[in-house]
Scaffold this motif. Structure first.
Motif, PDB file in Angstrom:
ATOM      1  N   ALA A 115      14.128 -35.634 -28.627  1.00 10.78           N
ATOM      2  CA  ALA A 115      14.400 -36.946 -28.053  1.00 10.78           C
ATOM      3  C   ALA A 115      13.149 -37.442 -27.358  1.00 10.78           C
ATOM      4  O   ALA A 115      12.353 -36.656 -26.836  1.00 10.78           O
ATOM      5  N   PRO A 116      12.919 -38.742 -27.349  1.00 10.19           N
ATOM      6  CA  PRO A 116      11.734 -39.260 -26.656  1.00 10.19           C
ATOM      7  C   PRO A 116      11.710 -38.808 -25.193  1.00 10.19           C
ATOM      8  O   PRO A 116      12.752 -38.647 -24.558  1.00 10.19           O
ATOM      9  N   ILE A 117      10.506 -38.606 -24.689  1.00  8.67           N
ATOM     10  CA  ILE A 117      10.321 -38.198 -23.298  1.00  8.67           C
ATOM     11  C   ILE A 117       9.832 -39.400 -22.502  1.00  8.67           C
ATOM     12  O   ILE A 117       8.876 -40.079 -22.896  1.00  8.67           O
ATOM     13  N   HIS A 118      10.498 -39.650 -21.375  1.00  7.82           N
ATOM     14  CA  HIS A 118      10.114 -40.733 -20.484  1.00  7.82           C
ATOM     15  C   HIS A 118       9.591 -40.106 -19.202  1.00  7.82           C
ATOM     16  O   HIS A 118      10.352 -39.523 -18.429  1.00  7.82           O
ATOM     17  N   PRO A 127       6.646 -39.480 -34.647  1.00 10.78           N
ATOM     18  CA  PRO A 127       6.407 -40.609 -35.551  1.00 10.78           C
ATOM     19  C   PRO A 127       7.676 -41.089 -36.240  1.00 10.78           C
ATOM     20  O   PRO A 127       7.764 -42.253 -36.639  1.00 10.78           O
ATOM     21  N   GLN A 128       8.667 -40.196 -36.368  1.00 11.59           N
ATOM     22  CA  GLN A 128       9.884 -40.546 -37.094  1.00 11.59           C
ATOM     23  C   GLN A 128      10.966 -41.184 -36.221  1.00 11.59           C
ATOM     24  O   GLN A 128      11.815 -41.913 -36.709  1.00 11.59           O
ATOM     25  N   HIS A 129      10.952 -40.867 -34.925  1.00 14.58           N
ATOM     26  CA  HIS A 129      12.081 -41.256 -34.088  1.00 14.58           C
ATOM     27  C   HIS A 129      11.626 -41.768 -32.724  1.00 14.58           C
ATOM     28  O   HIS A 129      10.648 -41.280 -32.166  1.00 14.58           O
ATOM     29  N   GLY A 130      12.369 -42.744 -32.201  1.00 10.80           N
ATOM     30  CA  GLY A 130      12.271 -43.102 -30.794  1.00 10.80           C
ATOM     31  C   GLY A 130      11.370 -44.242 -30.421  1.00 10.80           C
ATOM     32  O   GLY A 130      11.420 -44.717 -29.287  1.00 10.80           O
ATOM     33  N   ALA A 131      10.542 -44.730 -31.334  1.00 14.82           N
ATOM     34  CA  ALA A 131       9.594 -45.780 -30.954  1.00 14.82           C
ATOM     35  C   ALA A 131      10.313 -47.047 -30.518  1.00 14.82           C
ATOM     36  O   ALA A 131       9.890 -47.725 -29.568  1.00 14.82           O
ATOM     37  N   ASP A 132      11.405 -47.397 -31.174  1.00 14.87           N
ATOM     38  CA  ASP A 132      12.098 -48.647 -30.883  1.00 14.87           C
ATOM     39  C   ASP A 132      12.913 -48.596 -29.597  1.00 14.87           C
ATOM     40  O   ASP A 132      13.390 -49.636 -29.133  1.00 14.87           O
ATOM     41  N   ASP A 133      13.082 -47.405 -29.035  1.00 18.04           N
ATOM     42  CA  ASP A 133      13.894 -47.272 -27.820  1.00 18.04           C
ATOM     43  C   ASP A 133      13.071 -47.322 -26.546  1.00 18.04           C
ATOM     44  O   ASP A 133      13.610 -47.169 -25.449  1.00 18.04           O
ATOM     45  N   ALA A 134      11.777 -47.515 -26.663  1.00 21.12           N
ATOM     46  CA  ALA A 134      10.905 -47.484 -25.490  1.00 21.12           C
ATOM     47  C   ALA A 134      11.251 -48.613 -24.529  1.00 21.12           C
ATOM     48  O   ALA A 134      11.456 -49.759 -24.948  1.00 21.12           O
ATOM     49  N   PRO A 135      11.322 -48.322 -23.236  1.00 23.07           N
ATOM     50  CA  PRO A 135      11.581 -49.375 -22.250  1.00 23.07           C
ATOM     51  C   PRO A 135      10.458 -50.409 -22.246  1.00 23.07           C
ATOM     52  O   PRO A 135       9.311 -50.110 -22.576  1.00 23.07           O
TER      53      PRO A 135
END
Length: 346
Positions: A115-118, A127-135
Motif C-alpha cells: 500500500a502507498p506510504i504517507h 509503479p503499478q499502484h497508488g499514484a492516483d490516491d496521493a493527497p
C-alpha cells in the motif's frame, strides 16, 4: 549493501526470482522473533544462496501472532528447513508450509500488500499502484519493489522521510547533503525535493543499489550526475571514496543502515559533518538506540530527537559548533571552525 533491516513488518524484501520461480517456506512466529530477524543472521551464511526472509503481522487484533516467509531460489532440503525453523523456536511442533511460487506470479506477489506510504508530505507508491490516491499537494515517488532496499515501505525509511519533512517545515536549510546506504535512492530524492538548490551525493556499498537508483531516478525525473542540481552517485563503503571526501563537510548526512555499521562509522560521520550539521540515523532497533546515540555523543554530537515510525527509531543528532579560537582572525576567515582533510582516514 544498503540497509533496511531484514524482517520487514510491513512487506519484506523481494528479490530477483529465478526463471522457474522460487519456493516459499512459511512458519508462524512471535513479534519478538520477528524483531530478532531484523538483525544480522550469521546462520544464513550456511546456505548458498541464502533465502530472503519476510515477516508480517497477518492479524492486527493478534499483535503477537506473526508469520515468517522464507523465499528460496530452489526447493530447500531438510537441513535448510531445519535451519529456518531454528530461527523461530515458537514454531516447534508446527509443520512448515512449503509451496512453489511460479515465475509469472512473482511480480504480483512482490507488489501485493505494498500500500502507498504517507510520511510527512511524501507519498511513496509502486509503479503499478497508488499514484492516483496521493493527497493533494503531496510529493510523489514511484519506487518499485525489487533488487534494493529502501522502497519506503519499511518503517525505517518512512521514519527518515517524516524526519526530513519535519526539518523542512521547521525552517531548516541545507546546502550539502549525503545519503549513505541509499538503497533505491528514495531518501536522496526526497532531500532534493525539499532543498532543490543543495548539492547531494548518494552512496551505497552495493553496485546493484546504484543501478536501481539510476532506474528509479529516471522513473521519477530526478537528474543524476555531477551537474549542480543533480544527485551524484557513488559506490562506496561508508564514506570511503575520494568524491565523498572531496565534497565534505556536509551539513546534512543521512544513513539508514544497520546499528553495527552506524556505531563503527561514528568517528567517520562526525568528522565529515560540518559544525552545527545534522545527522539522521535509522535502520536500528529500539533496543540499539542508546548504544548508537552513545557512540555519537563520544564524537561531539548531541541527540536532538529520537522519533519512532512504528516501532523503529529515527535519531536526529547535531554536531556541536566549534568554539571560536582565541586570538585575532584574519578578515573574512572563520577561525576555530575546523576543516575536513582528505588526508584523514575514512
Amino acid at each position: 549493501m544498503s540497509a533496511e533491516p531484514r524482517g520487514d513488518g510491513v512487506t519484506g524484501f523481494p528479490f530477483d526470482a529465478p526463471r522457474d520461480g522460487s519456493w516459499k517456506l512459511t512458519l508462524p512466529c512471535t513479534r519478538a522473533e520477528a524483531d530478532a530477524l531484523a538483525g544480522d543472521l550469521p546462520t544464513l551464511a550456511l546456505l548458498d544462496p541464502p533465502p530472503t526472509l519476510m515477516t508480517s503481522e497477518p492479524d492486527p487484533d493478534a499483535p503477537d501472532a506473526w508469520r515468517l516467509d522464507a523465499y528460496f531460489e530452489a526447493e530447500p532440503d531438510a537441513a535448510s528447513i531445519r535451519l529456518i525453523r531454528d530461527l523461530v523456536p515458537s514454531a516447534a511442533g508446527t509443520a512448515p508450509a512449503l509451496e512453489h511460487v511460479p515465475e509469472e506470479d512473482w511480480v504480483t506477489l512482490s507488489q501485493e500488500g505494498l500500500a502507498p506510504i504517507h510520511a510527512g508530505r511524501f507519498w511513496v507508491h509502486t509503479p503499478q499502484h497508488g499514484a492516483d490516491d496521493a493527497p493533494a499537494g503531496s510529493v510523489r515517488f514511484a519506487i518499485a519493489a525489487g533488487r534494493a532496499f529502501g522502497t519506503g515501505h519499511h518503517e525505517t525509511t518512512a521514519g527518515c522521510l517524516a524526519m526530513l519533512d519535519r526539518l523542512r517545515r521547521a525552517g531548516h536549510h541545507y546546502g550539502n547533503i549525503a545519503d549513505v546506504g541509499t538503497g533505491t535512492g528514495l531518501l536522496a530524492f526526497a532531500a532534493r525535493s525539499l532543498w532543490p538548490s543543495a548539492r547531494i551525493v548518494a552512496s551505497d556499498i552495493d553496485p546493484v543499489s546504484i543501478e536501481v537508483t539510476v532506474e528509479n531516478a529516471a522513473a521519477n525525473a530526478v537528474p543524476v550526475g555531477r551537474a549542480r542540481t543533480a544527485i551524484e552517485l557513488v559506490v562506496a563503503a561508508g564514506l570511503d571514496h575520494p568524491r565523498l571526501k572531496a565534497r565534505a563537510p556536509y551539513d546534512l548526512l543521512i544513513a539508514n543502515i544497520l546499528a553495527g555499521p552506524l556505531v563503527e562509522l561514528a568517528p567517520v560521520f562526525a568528522r565529515a559533518l560540518a559544525p552545527g550539521g545534522t545527522l539522521i540515523l535509522a535502520g536500528l532497533l529500539q533496543t540499539q538506540a542508546e548504544a548508537v546515540a552513545t557512540a555519537y555523543r563520544r564524537q561531539g554530537l548531541r541527540l536532538a530527537e529520537d522519533a519512532r515510525f512504528g516501532d523503529w527509531p529515527t535519531l536526529r543528532l547535531v554536531k556541536r559548533a566549534a568554539r571560536p579560537a582565541r586570538g585575532r582572525a584574519r578578515k573574512g576567515v572563520a577561525v576555530g571552525m575546523g576543516s575536513w582533510s582528505t588526508d584523514g582516514a575514512i
